[in-house]
Design an enzyme around this catalytic site. Structure first.
Site, PDB file in Angstrom:
ATOM      1  N   TYR A  92      -1.071  -1.689   0.568  1.00  0.00           N
ATOM      2  CA  TYR A  92      -1.229  -2.829  -0.206  1.00  0.00           C
ATOM      3  C   TYR A  92      -0.629  -2.568  -1.584  1.00  0.00           C
ATOM      4  CZ  TYR A  92      -3.948  -4.102   3.911  1.00  0.00           C
ATOM      5  OH  TYR A  92      -4.290  -4.106   5.010  1.00  0.00           O
ATOM      6  N   ASP A 151     -11.312   3.460   4.975  1.00  0.00           N
ATOM      7  CA  ASP A 151     -10.843   4.704   6.094  1.00  0.00           C
ATOM      8  C   ASP A 151     -10.640   5.755   5.072  1.00  0.00           C
ATOM      9  OD1 ASP A 151     -10.450   3.192   8.196  1.00  0.00           O
ATOM     10  OD2 ASP A 151      -8.416   2.196   7.673  1.00  0.00           O
ATOM     11  N   HIS A 409       4.586   1.594   4.266  1.00  0.00           N
ATOM     12  CA  HIS A 409       3.181   1.394   4.969  1.00  0.00           C
ATOM     13  C   HIS A 409       2.657   0.160   4.291  1.00  0.00           C
ATOM     14  CE1 HIS A 409      -0.706   2.569   6.136  1.00  0.00           C
ATOM     15  NE2 HIS A 409      -1.161   2.952   4.996  1.00  0.00           N
ATOM     16  N   TYR A 489      -4.864 -11.464   5.976  1.00  0.00           N
ATOM     17  CA  TYR A 489      -5.938 -11.729   4.942  1.00  0.00           C
ATOM     18  C   TYR A 489      -5.708 -10.612   3.903  1.00  0.00           C
ATOM     19  CZ  TYR A 489      -7.962  -6.792   5.256  1.00  0.00           C
ATOM     20  OH  TYR A 489      -8.301  -5.275   5.114  1.00  0.00           O
ATOM     21  N   ARG A 490      -4.497 -10.209   3.638  1.00  0.00           N
ATOM     22  CA  ARG A 490      -4.384  -9.092   2.758  1.00  0.00           C
ATOM     23  C   ARG A 490      -2.956  -8.585   2.673  1.00  0.00           C
ATOM     24  NH1 ARG A 490      -7.934  -3.565   2.696  1.00  0.00           N
ATOM     25  NH2 ARG A 490      -7.580  -2.815   0.648  1.00  0.00           N
TER      26      ARG A 490
END
Lengths: 550, 152
Positions: A92, A151, A409, A489-490
């Site tokens: 992100y 995670d 990623h 959502y993100r």
């Protein structure tokens, strides 16, 4: 590589840097390429291209007062700021800003665990506290509370919650933003504000009743840019005395529909931790006929999939359940779950898992049942133990390019309603979209829901190792998802505008509301312009329109 | 071309200045400018050498590093124990650490090092692995911290 903030001259920026140095100490202001490398997104789709977001500088305050000073300097010199906590928000954007040229406000030095109350089950932390830090603090003191980890444990509870990250224990704790209770924020004008009971100076219930009195603006600071959060409270899970696991196997494809209804009941009744769905039919992916069936345009044919399952003596689905609590309660809940599945899903069978007193021994921790999803990775986070073992699953760096950009990623996790029908619909929508783009199929019919959020599902879609393809595919998947009601959502910063565009009800009334507030409370637009798709008027021209790339 | 032994030796602190050897190093892509890094000067022995147990070259390098006085930290499949150990060790003050590991493990440890005021001064391929060295950031005229943290 050096960049300047937009609309700021080199001389003015040099003056700003001198003031930042005076405010936090010269050694905590970073301007060299070497130092700023830490604030690049190593997984950016745009790494090493002109579209990559680069920091102009970084400043690392150690106290709330220093954060206030930084904000005031930023207002004077119009240098946009981008606050980070641990900066590990990989997938992100990492530590990179929405607006290239921003000054990163690195809050790692603010790393105190301020309070953990194991009788009232909460913590209060500063931004730089990592999951490892908080877990160690609790363990060293023998406190009987668990944290819920993301995670990868090198991130921190505050940063992860602010980006609405999720974890793996009980629903109330694993949706991290929901477990937040009370925030302290430095506003754009330099004032310090506390939300909820924190606004009542004498209150000791800041981490227990999040709403206080009147409107609660806490939500504005999640995926938002209305302040720099400097303290955050969390509800913590009391350490359970026992853990039990078990798996349910379902023979037919459409069994997923009643299974999800049952899991919803069990989970919403507080009986279950994280649930893992899996399909034993993955064992057949080497069979070209089966692979074609699993990737059939328009969605898989249940009868065809069932034939493959029956012919190969495999079940269609496996649902792994985890129970926390007293030993007797865990057993009773597992027996109850089995009885419900037995009566409502013909042919369901059951795998006994583990029944372990907590805390687990190291040997117990390291040896989950072989069928337990993803083995050690999920075992640790399911026990509230931070770890880096998940990292090897996502990082594909090579010796030839140990720190170069290998592949993007970037997270894309659409929100999907909690029903089997919607899961099948999502499989078909995204499977067809991938096929329409000419990308390799991803066995859509075997994609299973991710049960992170309290009351919603998500799914994951692997994409090829090509940044340009990933860029365009993600844009398109965001659009296709939105057309079918599945909103992301993100998002990493580079796609946040596109995601925000999809939340368009009432001619983007929500975003216009956010930006009205933004312009009112941050008139110079210095705080994280663009974050969450919210642009202050002074930088609104930097909003990306990716529709032509999708 | 530098040979394997010389490469390892440079990682663990043997001076190669006399050989004039130049390892096949990736420019420390994220390492500091000349004024900040220590390359080109005799290097001290790292306090800790991280060796990935499954890599034969790492085991060899560990022997040499240990003989030179470095503490050996073995890295198995899960990098977590090494990360948490170094995380605590770096808190009082950052110090030189070197290693020979897989690239994705270097990625993890390098991020930790950056947070603790270290910078990558060496990074070189060695077959499928990477040998590397992190040293405290040089502040030049700026005095003060050599670690990002001042204690938790």
């Amino acid at each position: 590589m050096a960049v300047l903030p937009p609309n700021v001259t080199a001389d003015s920026f040099a003056s700003a840097i001198r003031e930042y140095e005076a405010a936090v100490g010269a050694e905590w202001v970073f301007t060299s390429d070497a130092d700023l490398a830490a604030y690049r997104d190593p997984y950016s789709i745009f790494r090493d291209t002109e579209r990559e977001s680069l920091a102009s500088a970084a400043v690392a305050p150690q106290s709330v007062e220093q954060v206030q000073a930084v904000v005031r300097i930023a207002n004077r010199y119009r240098t946009p700021l981008f606050p980070i906590s641990t900066g590990r928000n990989f997938a992100y954007g990492g530590a990179s800003a929405n607006l290239s040229g921003s000054v990163i406000v690195d809050l790692k030095r603010m790393n105190r665990v301020l309070r953990v109350d194991a009788d009232r089950n909460f913590a209060l932390v500063e931004p730089g506290v990592s999951y490892f830090d908080l877990h160690r603090y609790i363990q060293e003191r023998g406190l009987k509370v668990w944290i819920d980890c993301a995670d990868v444990g090198w991130g921190g509870p505050m940063g992860n919650a602010l980006d609405r990250g999720m974890g793996y224990t009980l629903p109330f704790f694993r949706e991290h933003a929901n477990a937040v209770c009370g925030v302290e924020v430095v506003l754009a004008n330099g004032e310090v504000m506390r939300t909820g009971m924190g606004a009542l100076p004498a209150a000791d219930s800041w981490q227990e009743y999040k709403h206080g009195f009147g409107p609660d603006p806490s939500g504005l600071f999640f995926q938002g840019n209305f302040g720099i959060v400097t303290k955050m409270g969390f509800r913590l899970m009391p350490e359970p005395p026992h853990y039990r696991s078990g798996a349910i196997r379902l023979p037919k494809r459409l069994d997923l529909i009643p299974a999800i209804k049952l899991v919803n009941y069990l989970s919403d009744s507080g009986m279950l931790g994280e649930v893992f769905y899996e399909s034993p039919l993955r064992a057949l992916l080497g069979n070209s006929g089966f692979s074609a069936a699993a990737n059939r345009r328009g969605g898989a044919d249940p009868a065809e999939m069932d034939r493959y399952a029956a012919d190969n003596n495999l079940d269609s689905w496996q649902v792994e359940l985890q129970f926390y609590g007293p030993r007797a309660t865990c057993l009773a809940n597992w027996e109850y779950a089995k009885s419900r599945f037995e009566s409502e899903v013909p042919g369901a069978s059951f795998l006994e898992g583990e029944s372990l007193d907590i805390p687990l021994t190291q040997e117990q921790l390291m040896n989950p049942r072989p069928w337990f999803r993803n083995g050690l990775w999920h075992r640790e986070v399911s026990m509230g133990i931070p770890s880096l073992s998940a990292w090897s699953l996502v990082d594909a760096r090579s010796a030839a390019a140990p720190d170069g950009q290998v592949v993007a990623h970037a997270g894309f996790f659409p929100i999907i309603p909690r029903s089997g029908e919607w899961v099948f619909r999502a499989q078909q929508v995204f499977g067809d979209a991938i096929a329409d783009m000419g990308l390799p199929p991803f066995n859509a019919a075997l994609s299973t829901p991710l049960v992170w959020a309290m009351f919603a599902y998500q799914m994951v879609f692997p994409l090829p190792d090509d940044n340009e393809i990933v860029h365009r595919a993600l844009l398109r998947l965001v659009e296709v998802g939105a057309e079918n009601g599945f909103g992301d959502y993100r998002s990493p910063p580079f796609h946040q505008d596109h995601v925000s565009d999809m939340y368009s009800f009432g001619d983007n009334a929500l975003r216009r509301f956010h930006e009205t507030i933004k312009d009112a409370v941050d008139p110079n637009g210095i705080l994280a312009p663009g974050r969450g798709g919210v642009w202050p008027s002074v930088y609104r021209q930097f909003r990306h329109d990716w529709s032509r790339d999708a | 071309m530098i040979n394997r032994r010389e490469l390892i030796a440079s990682t663990v602190g043997l001076s190669l200045a006399a050989t004039g050897a130049a390892a096949r190093t990736a420019a420390p892509a994220e390492a500091g400018p000349a004024g900040m890094a220590t390359r080109g000067k005799p290097q001290s022995v790292p306090r800790i050498f991280v060796a990935e147990r499954d890599l034969p070259a790492a085991r060899l390098a560990a022997q040499e590093a240990e003989a030179r006085g470095a503490e050996i930290v073995w890295l198995d499949a899960n990098v977590t124990p090494v990360y948490t150990r170094l995380d605590l060790a770096f808190r009082p003050a950052g110090f030189t650490v070197a290693g020979l590991t897989s690239a994705h493990h270097l990625f993890v440890l390098e991020r930790l090092g950056w947070d603790r005021g270290l910078r990558t001064v060496r990074r070189a391929e060695l077959g499928t692995a990477v040998e590397w060295r992190l040293e405290p950031r040089r502040l030049d005229s700026k005095k003060g911290a050599d670690t990002f943290f001042e204690g938790v």
